[in-house]
Structures are given as structure tokens and as C-alpha cells.
Design a protein around this motif. Structure first.
Motif, PDB file in Angstrom:
ATOM      1  N   ALA A 233     -31.947  30.054  34.368  1.00  0.00           N
ATOM      2  CA  ALA A 233     -31.704  28.962  33.446  1.00  0.00           C
ATOM      3  C   ALA A 233     -31.242  29.451  32.173  1.00  0.00           C
ATOM      4  CB  ALA A 233     -32.955  27.950  33.281  1.00  0.00           C
ATOM      5  N   GLU A 234     -31.805  30.442  31.639  1.00  0.00           N
ATOM      6  CA  GLU A 234     -31.405  30.916  30.177  1.00  0.00           C
ATOM      7  C   GLU A 234     -30.257  31.630  30.324  1.00  0.00           C
ATOM      8  OE1 GLU A 234     -36.108  31.952  28.784  1.00  0.00           O
ATOM      9  OE2 GLU A 234     -34.709  33.666  29.485  1.00  0.00           O
ATOM     10  N   LEU A 235     -29.912  32.286  31.079  1.00  0.00           N
ATOM     11  CA  LEU A 235     -28.424  33.085  31.484  1.00  0.00           C
ATOM     12  C   LEU A 235     -27.385  31.983  31.517  1.00  0.00           C
ATOM     13  CD1 LEU A 235     -27.040  35.551  31.480  1.00  0.00           C
ATOM     14  CD2 LEU A 235     -27.543  35.649  33.964  1.00  0.00           C
ATOM     15  N   ALA A 236     -27.615  30.830  32.347  1.00  0.00           N
ATOM     16  CA  ALA A 236     -26.889  29.922  32.505  1.00  0.00           C
ATOM     17  C   ALA A 236     -26.397  29.161  31.133  1.00  0.00           C
ATOM     18  CB  ALA A 236     -27.187  28.748  33.494  1.00  0.00           C
ATOM     19  N   VAL A 237     -27.314  28.924  30.364  1.00  0.00           N
ATOM     20  CA  VAL A 237     -27.135  28.120  29.101  1.00  0.00           C
ATOM     21  C   VAL A 237     -26.487  29.047  28.236  1.00  0.00           C
ATOM     22  CG1 VAL A 237     -28.349  27.126  26.763  1.00  0.00           C
ATOM     23  CG2 VAL A 237     -29.204  26.673  29.332  1.00  0.00           C
ATOM     24  N   ALA A 238     -26.768  30.438  28.207  1.00  0.00           N
ATOM     25  CA  ALA A 238     -26.203  31.171  27.463  1.00  0.00           C
ATOM     26  C   ALA A 238     -24.523  31.664  27.610  1.00  0.00           C
ATOM     27  CB  ALA A 238     -26.895  32.684  27.275  1.00  0.00           C
ATOM     28  N   GLU A 239     -24.389  31.624  28.772  1.00  0.00           N
ATOM     29  CA  GLU A 239     -23.096  31.824  29.246  1.00  0.00           C
ATOM     30  C   GLU A 239     -22.309  30.310  28.952  1.00  0.00           C
ATOM     31  OE1 GLU A 239     -23.503  32.736  33.394  1.00  0.00           O
ATOM     32  OE2 GLU A 239     -23.610  35.126  32.831  1.00  0.00           O
ATOM     33  N   ARG A 240     -22.902  29.157  29.426  1.00  0.00           N
ATOM     34  CA  ARG A 240     -22.406  28.030  29.017  1.00  0.00           C
ATOM     35  C   ARG A 240     -21.955  27.788  27.510  1.00  0.00           C
ATOM     36  NH1 ARG A 240     -24.891  22.217  30.522  1.00  0.00           N
ATOM     37  NH2 ARG A 240     -23.303  20.912  29.640  1.00  0.00           N
ATOM     38  N   ALA A 241     -22.758  28.324  26.827  1.00  0.00           N
ATOM     39  CA  ALA A 241     -22.457  28.433  25.070  1.00  0.00           C
ATOM     40  C   ALA A 241     -21.437  29.280  24.689  1.00  0.00           C
ATOM     41  CB  ALA A 241     -23.666  28.750  24.302  1.00  0.00           C
ATOM     42  N   LEU A 242     -21.271  30.578  25.446  1.00  0.00           N
ATOM     43  CA  LEU A 242     -19.957  31.176  25.109  1.00  0.00           C
ATOM     44  C   LEU A 242     -18.728  30.919  25.533  1.00  0.00           C
ATOM     45  CD1 LEU A 242     -21.749  34.840  25.875  1.00  0.00           C
ATOM     46  CD2 LEU A 242     -21.341  33.780  23.710  1.00  0.00           C
ATOM     47  N   THR A 243     -18.633  30.147  26.551  1.00  0.00           N
ATOM     48  CA  THR A 243     -17.530  29.513  27.203  1.00  0.00           C
ATOM     49  C   THR A 243     -16.967  28.353  26.313  1.00  0.00           C
ATOM     50  OG1 THR A 243     -18.560  27.684  28.503  1.00  0.00           O
ATOM     51  CG2 THR A 243     -17.950  29.716  29.429  1.00  0.00           C
ATOM     52  N   ALA A 244     -17.770  27.871  25.194  1.00  0.00           N
ATOM     53  CA  ALA A 244     -17.515  26.844  24.469  1.00  0.00           C
ATOM     54  C   ALA A 244     -16.789  27.399  22.766  1.00  0.00           C
ATOM     55  CB  ALA A 244     -18.617  25.793  23.818  1.00  0.00           C
ATOM     56  N   VAL A 245     -16.907  28.951  22.845  1.00  0.00           N
ATOM     57  CA  VAL A 245     -16.383  29.304  21.698  1.00  0.00           C
ATOM     58  C   VAL A 245     -15.003  29.498  21.620  1.00  0.00           C
ATOM     59  CG1 VAL A 245     -16.332  31.619  20.327  1.00  0.00           C
ATOM     60  CG2 VAL A 245     -18.371  31.023  21.448  1.00  0.00           C
ATOM     61  N   PRO A 246     -14.340  29.023  20.437  1.00  0.00           N
ATOM     62  CA  PRO A 246     -12.917  29.392  20.367  1.00  0.00           C
ATOM     63  C   PRO A 246     -12.441  30.797  20.616  1.00  0.00           C
ATOM     64  CG  PRO A 246     -13.730  27.766  18.645  1.00  0.00           C
ATOM     65  CD  PRO A 246     -15.105  28.455  19.319  1.00  0.00           C
ATOM     66  N   ASP A 247     -11.310  31.005  21.487  1.00  0.00           N
ATOM     67  CA  ASP A 247     -11.057  32.409  21.498  1.00  0.00           C
ATOM     68  C   ASP A 247     -12.078  33.198  22.331  1.00  0.00           C
ATOM     69  OD1 ASP A 247      -8.618  31.831  20.240  1.00  0.00           O
ATOM     70  OD2 ASP A 247      -9.394  32.020  18.336  1.00  0.00           O
ATOM     71  N   VAL A 248     -12.831  32.625  23.265  1.00  0.00           N
ATOM     72  CA  VAL A 248     -13.847  33.557  23.989  1.00  0.00           C
ATOM     73  C   VAL A 248     -13.394  34.882  24.269  1.00  0.00           C
ATOM     74  CG1 VAL A 248     -13.601  32.390  25.920  1.00  0.00           C
ATOM     75  CG2 VAL A 248     -15.777  33.280  25.418  1.00  0.00           C
ATOM     76  N   GLY A 249     -12.272  34.874  24.720  1.00  0.00           N
ATOM     77  CA  GLY A 249     -11.804  36.113  25.455  1.00  0.00           C
ATOM     78  C   GLY A 249     -11.541  37.219  24.463  1.00  0.00           C
ATOM     79  N   GLU A 250     -11.849  37.009  23.108  1.00  0.00           N
ATOM     80  CA  GLU A 250     -11.578  38.010  22.009  1.00  0.00           C
ATOM     81  C   GLU A 250     -12.840  38.480  21.611  1.00  0.00           C
ATOM     82  OE1 GLU A 250      -8.726  38.745  20.592  1.00  0.00           O
ATOM     83  OE2 GLU A 250      -7.505  37.491  21.820  1.00  0.00           O
ATOM     84  N   LEU A 251     -13.990  37.945  22.378  1.00  0.00           N
ATOM     85  CA  LEU A 251     -15.100  38.333  21.700  1.00  0.00           C
ATOM     86  C   LEU A 251     -15.551  39.837  22.289  1.00  0.00           C
ATOM     87  CD1 LEU A 251     -17.601  35.423  22.362  1.00  0.00           C
ATOM     88  CD2 LEU A 251     -16.536  36.202  20.427  1.00  0.00           C
ATOM     89  N   LEU A 252     -15.952  40.730  21.502  1.00  0.00           N
ATOM     90  CA  LEU A 252     -16.604  42.115  22.029  1.00  0.00           C
ATOM     91  C   LEU A 252     -17.951  42.083  22.205  1.00  0.00           C
ATOM     92  CD1 LEU A 252     -16.238  45.164  22.591  1.00  0.00           C
ATOM     93  CD2 LEU A 252     -16.413  45.537  20.271  1.00  0.00           C
ATOM     94  N   TYR A 253     -18.725  41.292  21.455  1.00  0.00           N
ATOM     95  CA  TYR A 253     -20.172  41.309  21.331  1.00  0.00           C
ATOM     96  C   TYR A 253     -20.834  39.766  21.228  1.00  0.00           C
ATOM     97  CZ  TYR A 253     -19.331  41.495  16.462  1.00  0.00           C
ATOM     98  OH  TYR A 253     -18.814  41.370  14.906  1.00  0.00           O
ATOM     99  N   ALA A 254     -21.789  39.499  21.617  1.00  0.00           N
ATOM    100  CA  ALA A 254     -22.306  38.150  21.309  1.00  0.00           C
ATOM    101  C   ALA A 254     -23.953  38.249  21.397  1.00  0.00           C
ATOM    102  CB  ALA A 254     -21.919  37.143  22.133  1.00  0.00           C
TER     103      ALA A 254
END
Length: 299
Positions: A233-254
Motif C-alpha cells: 500500500a505504501e509503495l502504491a501511494v508513493a508511485e501514484r504521487a510520483l506520476t503526478a509530478v510534472p516532467d516525471v520522466g526527468e526525475l533522477l531521484y525522489a
């Protein structure tokens, strides 16, 4: 046989952006470890103060923002630096992400995207707010780190909280008002670290804010820190949050910081995309993974 990354890294010139601690030792325990790992991989690596005017950022193939831990009170200056640096070379994370993440109003954007978050109200200078009268609550600035200018209040402390708000508004800061999430006292706060698009490790710490502690008192940012195995459940919420980031494909770290809400389900406390502490000293097995991801990003 030597890996392709190790062979190619000899061409990579990498800067790790950090802060100037002055006469005090640096608080970044990971910086020497990461510097050594990148050098061992064959990269030319240098730790440099982000606000040092003598640094030629264009001389590097990649600048990785690491421990610029004094930026939050100089947010406009820092974002301007990130934009200049991003024009000169590749910056990780990119200036657009830095600009978006430097103001915690991004929590409202996550909520609008359907990500479970700690409920948050924003109070800009000149605005007033009815503070909770039925539960504990937290007041903190939208630009802050390490619990600076953050405090926890009971309903009986509302006058003190109003003075806190007035102080922030006098300094031009926008405030956040959130319910104090009681489950953090038992379950703590979990930090899920992503690098190169995948989870590398997670940690858990205890509650930072204690009732009755003034907002201007320095807090212990990571009390009781230890390793953690995230739940599905924690991993699912974290991944869901990251998909909402603008330019998520540009992230090296989070780093995604989670707590359990009143319903017992994980929700986002903060999304750290600028200078999250990686806690590599707690997770030595992640050092080569992180180093490899940085080298790949620089090639």
C-alpha cells in the motif's frame, strides 16, 4: 570484466551540489561516501557549494543537487540558480521540478490529482484562518526543511499559533495549517527512496514535532531513524504521487514521505524532489546502485 558504465564513466564530469557549512562540519554524511563511489567508477567528481560564484557549472556533464540544505530560506535565489545551472548543463533534478517542489503548495496539486495527502490549508500574508478547535494541528511554512519554523499546537494553544502565523506573514512567508496526524506517534514517518526510476530503499523515523516546542527551536530532523520494508500500500501511494509530478520522466531521484492518516491508510506528508537526505550510511547496499544511476545520467 569491467562494466560498461565503469569504462564509460571516465568521460563523465559530475558535480554534487551542496551547502557551505562555514566553520561547522557538513551535516551530509552521505557526501564523502557518494563522492568516493563515483570516483571509484571512474568519473571526475567534485562537491561544490551551490552558491559559490566561482564555480563554472558548465564545466560539468551533470550537476546533481545533493545537500543544498540552506536553500529553503533563500528559495527564490536557489530557484534562480537552478534555472541558470540548467541552462548551462544538465541538472538533476531539473529546474522545472525544483521550482514546482520548492513551494509546498504542490501538496494541493497532488490532492487535486487524487493522491492521498495530509489535508492542508494555505494561509498567505494578509489572510486569516480559523484554527482547529477540536484537535491538534501543525503550522509550518510552504518553504521550509528540517521542521524549521514548524510547530504542533493543541486547541488551547491557538493564540500562540496565531502569533506564529503573524511572525511568518511578517517575513513574507505563506503558512500551511494541517491536522496533526496522531498515527505518526505510533507508526512514525516512512521515507521511500527512488533513484533512476526504481525503489532503492526505505527508512522510518519517529515523530519530529513535540507539543509545546516553539516553532523557532531547532528540531531533530530524523529521530529514531531505522531501515524499513515498505508495504504494498505504501509503495502504491508513493508511485501514484510520483506520476503526478510534472516532467516525471526527468526525475533522477525522489523521496516520498508517508504517514498513516486517520483511516489508517498511508498518505503523503511530503514529496522530496530537490535535496532529500538519501541515508546511504544506513543503506550501504544502495551506494553502488545510486552511483551507477548518476553515472548513467551523466553519459
Amino acid at each position: 570484466m569491467e562494466s560498461t558504465v565503469a569504462r564509460s564513466a571516465a568521460r563523465a564530469r559530475i558535480a554534487l551540489a551542496t551547502y557551505d557549512p562555514g566553520e561547522e562540519p557538513s551535516a551530509d554524511r552521505d557526501l564523502p561516501v557518494l563522492t568516493a563511489a563515483l570516483a571509484e567508477a571512474g568519473a571526475e567528481v567534485r562537491a561544490a557549494f551551490w552558491d559559490d560564484p566561482a564555480v563554472d557549472w558548465a564545466a560539468f556533464d551533470l550537476v546533481v543537487i545533493r545537500s543544498t540544505w540552506d536553500y529553503s530560506w533563500r528559495a527564490a535565489e536557489f530557484v534562480a540558480w537552478a534555472e541558470r545551472c540548467g541552462r548551462a548543463t544538465r541538472l538533476a533534478n531539473p529546474a522545472g521540478v525544483v521550482r514546482w517542489n520548492a513551494d509546498k503548495r504542490y501538496i494541493g496539486a497532488l490532492a487535486e490529482a487524487g493522491v492521498p495527502v495530509v489535508p492542508t490549508r494555505y494561509v498567505a500574508p494578509g489572510e486569516s484562518v480559523d484554527l482547529p478547535g477540536d484537535r491538534e494541528f501543525v503550522v509550518k511554512p510552504t518553504a521550509g526543511a528540517g521542521a524549521r519554523y514548524a510547530a504542533r499546537y493543541t486547541p488551547e494553544d491557538r493564540e500562540t499559533a496565531r502569533a506564529h502565523l503573524a511572525r511568518m506573514h511578517a517575513e513574507g512567508l505563506t503558512a500551511m495549517v494541517q491536522p496533526y496526524v496522531k498515527n505518526i506517534d505510533a507508526g512514525g514517518e516512512r521515507a521511500l527512496q527512488f533513484f533512476g526510476g526504481r525503489l532503492v530503499h526505505a527508512s522510518r523515523k519517529g515523530a519530529v514535532l513535540e507539543s509545546g516546542t516553539s516553532f523557532d527551536v531547532k528540531k531533530v530532523a530524523h529521530p529514531g531513524l531505522g531501515t524499513w520494508q515498505p508495504t504494498p500500500a505504501e509503495l502504491a501511494v508513493a508511485e501514484r504521487a510520483l506520476t503526478a509530478v510534472p516532467d516525471v520522466g526527468e526525475l533522477l531521484y525522489a523521496r516520498v514521505d508517508l504517514v498513516d492518516g486517520d483511516d489508517g491508510e498511508p498518505c503523503v506528508m511530503e514529496l522530496e524532489l530537490i535535496e532529500p537526505n538519501l541515508f546511504l550510511w544506513l543503506h550501504p547496499e544502495s551506494v553502488p546502485v545510486v552511483a551507477e544511476a548518476i553515472v548513467k545520467a551523466a553519459l
